[in-house]
Each structure stands twice: as structure tokens, then as C-alpha cells.
Design an enzyme around this catalytic site. Sequence first.
Site, PDB file in Angstrom:
ATOM      1  N   ASP A   1      -4.107  -6.771   6.698  1.00  0.00           N
ATOM      2  CA  ASP A   1      -5.441  -5.975   5.684  1.00  0.00           C
ATOM      3  C   ASP A   1      -6.962  -7.251   5.746  1.00  0.00           C
ATOM      4  O   ASP A   1      -8.516  -7.094   6.045  1.00  0.00           O
ATOM      5  CB  ASP A   1      -5.695  -5.336   4.548  1.00  0.00           C
TER       6      ASP A   1
ATOM      7  N   ASP B   1      -2.465 -18.650   2.831  1.00  0.00           N
ATOM      8  CA  ASP B   1      -3.487 -19.067   2.216  1.00  0.00           C
ATOM      9  C   ASP B   1      -4.238 -20.050   2.803  1.00  0.00           C
ATOM     10  O   ASP B   1      -5.091 -19.728   3.265  1.00  0.00           O
ATOM     11  CB  ASP B   1      -3.392 -19.287   0.328  1.00  0.00           C
TER      12      ASP B   1
ATOM     13  N   TYR C   1       0.832  -0.939   0.094  1.00  0.00           N
ATOM     14  CA  TYR C   1      -0.326   0.239  -0.462  1.00  0.00           C
ATOM     15  C   TYR C   1       0.810   1.388  -0.060  1.00  0.00           C
ATOM     16  O   TYR C   1       0.123   2.199  -0.409  1.00  0.00           O
ATOM     17  CB  TYR C   1      -0.646  -0.329   1.198  1.00  0.00           C
TER      18      TYR C   1
ATOM     19  N   ASP D   1     -10.193  -8.467   8.844  1.00  0.00           N
ATOM     20  CA  ASP D   1     -11.492  -8.283   8.025  1.00  0.00           C
ATOM     21  C   ASP D   1     -12.013  -9.854   7.973  1.00  0.00           C
ATOM     22  O   ASP D   1     -13.230 -10.161   8.893  1.00  0.00           O
ATOM     23  CB  ASP D   1     -11.999  -7.992   7.458  1.00  0.00           C
TER      24      ASP D   1
ATOM     25  N   LYS E   1       4.502 -15.348   2.959  1.00  0.00           N
ATOM     26  CA  LYS E   1       4.294 -15.756   1.616  1.00  0.00           C
ATOM     27  C   LYS E   1       5.206 -16.002   1.641  1.00  0.00           C
ATOM     28  O   LYS E   1       6.072 -16.179  -0.479  1.00  0.00           O
ATOM     29  CB  LYS E   1       3.066 -14.833   0.923  1.00  0.00           C
TER      30      LYS E   1
END
Length: 362
Positions: free
Chosen positions: A251, A227, A146, A255, A195
Amino acid sequence: MNYNIAVIPGDGIGPEIIGEARKVLDKVGSVYGHDFLYKEVLMGGISIDTYGVPLTEEALETAKNSDSVLLGAVGGDVGNSKWYDVAPNLRPEAGLLSIRKGLNLFANIRPAYLYKELAAACPLKEEIIGDGFDMVIMRELTGGLYFGDRFTKEVDGVMTAVDTLSYNETEIRRIAIKAFEIAMKRKKQVISVDKANVLDSSRLWRKVVEEVAKDYPEVTLSHMLVDNCAMQLVMNPGQFDVILTENMFGDILSDEASMITGSIGMLSSASMNESKFGMYEPSHGSAPDIAGKNIANPIATILSAAMMLRYSFDLDEEAKAMEKAVEAVLQEGYRTGDIFSEGNIRVSTTEMGDLIAERISK
Ligand code: NAD
């Protein structure tokens, strides 16, 4: 002892829920002998209306000079508010980005806790919920994808967009230290999510996290690919204590974790810098649809204030007293509209604050 708190009520339900958090903090102060001194700061739509900008330099200075910040929420009704059709830097939410940047809040801490009394709102099956779950997601907030260079240009006649994901050792080390420090106050388990089978930034992440772990021999560290983590959160959420991860993964995962608790009005959060300074706020927004009606759930804000006591002021016993008071009120069946179901007692925002404050004791 005196604690100076910059209070930002903000917009929508912000002033209502902040009022209840202050009520409960004041009760904690009187029971435990602390003085919480508040300085109100304008941010968001109300600051735009008053000063023409979502956050003034003076407001930021007040926040910087306090011991911590307690925030309600900012913003209007998306699409319909008078603050919607203006330049991005003049929207209420720009105040949030400016204050996070101005205070160097790089560590975002979001607990996801399932209250037994609210288990029916959890979308997971009973056998998956088991004894419930109590985790914290520690998300890096100011680096990664970001914040990397980005551009869109034509390459060989094809429009191509590029976003850059970069982390340096310093950025990784400081968030990892925060995660281990918080694990020390909890079940002493960190699962670092990355990852590393694909990304260089994740390989460096793993290496630095392992270096930091050496300073915390009591904490168990393991690694999980992102994942797999997304899957594990809905298959076996009880296995997590502290999840440490980078900006974009955090992020998405935070959620997902908040969704499985079943109630947005209950979720607290904190954003911290390198010292013990933090900004504490509910995970939800300003809920303009219910503002001014005295029906908003103040619990997320009250629990955020409890996090402030624990993480910024080292008042663990007082934080626990606040959390226990919330649990007691839920056990007695009191509910605001958002968490109400048949057989419960429906209460208003102010009544919920009163009930929680009354139950604060040593
Ligand atoms: P929201 O979280 O404000 O509301 C979503 C839904 O949840 C609404 O139906 C609302 O009534 C309900 N809700 C939220 N908090 C509640 C509470 N404490 N008690 C009972 N019900 C509650 O999200 P949104 O509608 O997408 O956004 C509204 C505004 O808030 C927007 O302007 C958005 O930009 C802003 N926002 C601010 C923050 C922040 O200040 N940190 C975070 C998210 C959104």
C-alpha cells in the site's frame, strides 16, 4: 477470437475515460482480428441511485461470468457528495470492496513507468532518474494487517488497540507465483520486500517465496527490507523490475512509486485472482472536480486495458501496440491538461483517445 469484458464506467470521469479505452480496444480488435464484447455493469454512486446499493448481486454475477473486468472509477466529491453521509456499506467505494472480495482478487499489480517525455514532472533529480525506470509492484491485497483481528479495549486502565498481522503459506505462495509469472514476461527479476529482521510473518514470507523461486530458475530473486526499499525507490528506482510484497508494505510503496512517476492520470493497475481473471482500472479516482468537461486524461485507463490484454488474454503483441501508440502520441507532443506544459499541444479526453486509436498498427 471473442473476449467478453464486463465494463464498469462508474462515476465522475469514469464514463468518459472508459469510452476512450473502448475506442482504442475496438481499434486493436479491428487491426488484429479480435472481437471485444462489452457488457455494461453499474457500480458505485450510479448503482446507488438506480438500485439503492453500490453493487447488486446481478452486477457481481455479470462480472464473474465475464473474461475480465474493465473499471473506470467510483465515488463522488468527498465530503460534499450525496453519497457521503450514509452508512459505510451504502457508499460508492463499498462496491469496490465487494467486487474485489466477490471475485477473490488477491493480487494487485501496479506498474510505475517513467515516460521520457514526462520526466520533468518526476520529482527526482536527473542523475537519479538516469535512463528512467519501469517497475511493477505486486501487492498482496486480501490478507495481512488490514484483514486481521482488531480490537480496542482497556488494559490495566489504559486504552489499548490491537491489529493482527497474519499470513499463511497458501496466501503467500499464490501471490509469489503471480509475481514470478509476471517477472517471466518482463526482465526476470523479483525483489521480495519484507521485514524479516523483526516479523514472523515476514520470515514465513521469505521462506515460501524462496520455495516458489525454485520453479522459476530463469528469474533472479533477492530480498530487501521494507525500510531500505522505501529509500531505494527514491535513490535508485532503475534497479527494480518486480517488487513482491504484502498488503500494508505494498500500500505504502505503491503510492511512493506512483508519486515518482509524476502523473496520476498515467498510472494503470490490475487486481487478479488465481486464474487469469482480472479487474483492470486506473490508479486514480473519479475526479469529480473535472467530470463532464472532456478534459480528463484517459491514458491510465487505456494502459489498464493493455494490461488486460497481456495478463488476462495473453495478447502481448496487442498490448505492446497499445503502449507504443501511447508513447507515439506523447512523443508528438499531445497532452491533456494534467500533463500539459509549454510547447505541447493541449487536447481533450476524446481527442487523446482518437489520437491513440489512430496510431494502433501491427
Ligand atoms: P482522484 O484521483 O479522483 O483526484 C485527485 C486529483 O487528480 C484531482 O484533482 C483530479 O482532477 C486529478 N485527476 C485524477 N484522475 C485524473 C485524470 N485521469 N486526468 C486528469 N486529472 C485527474 O482522487 P480524490 O479526489 O481523492 O477522489 C475522488 C473520488 O474518487 C472519491 O470519491 C474517492 O473515494 C474516489 N476514488 C475511487 C477510486 C476507484 O474507483 N478505484 C480510487 C481512488 C479514489
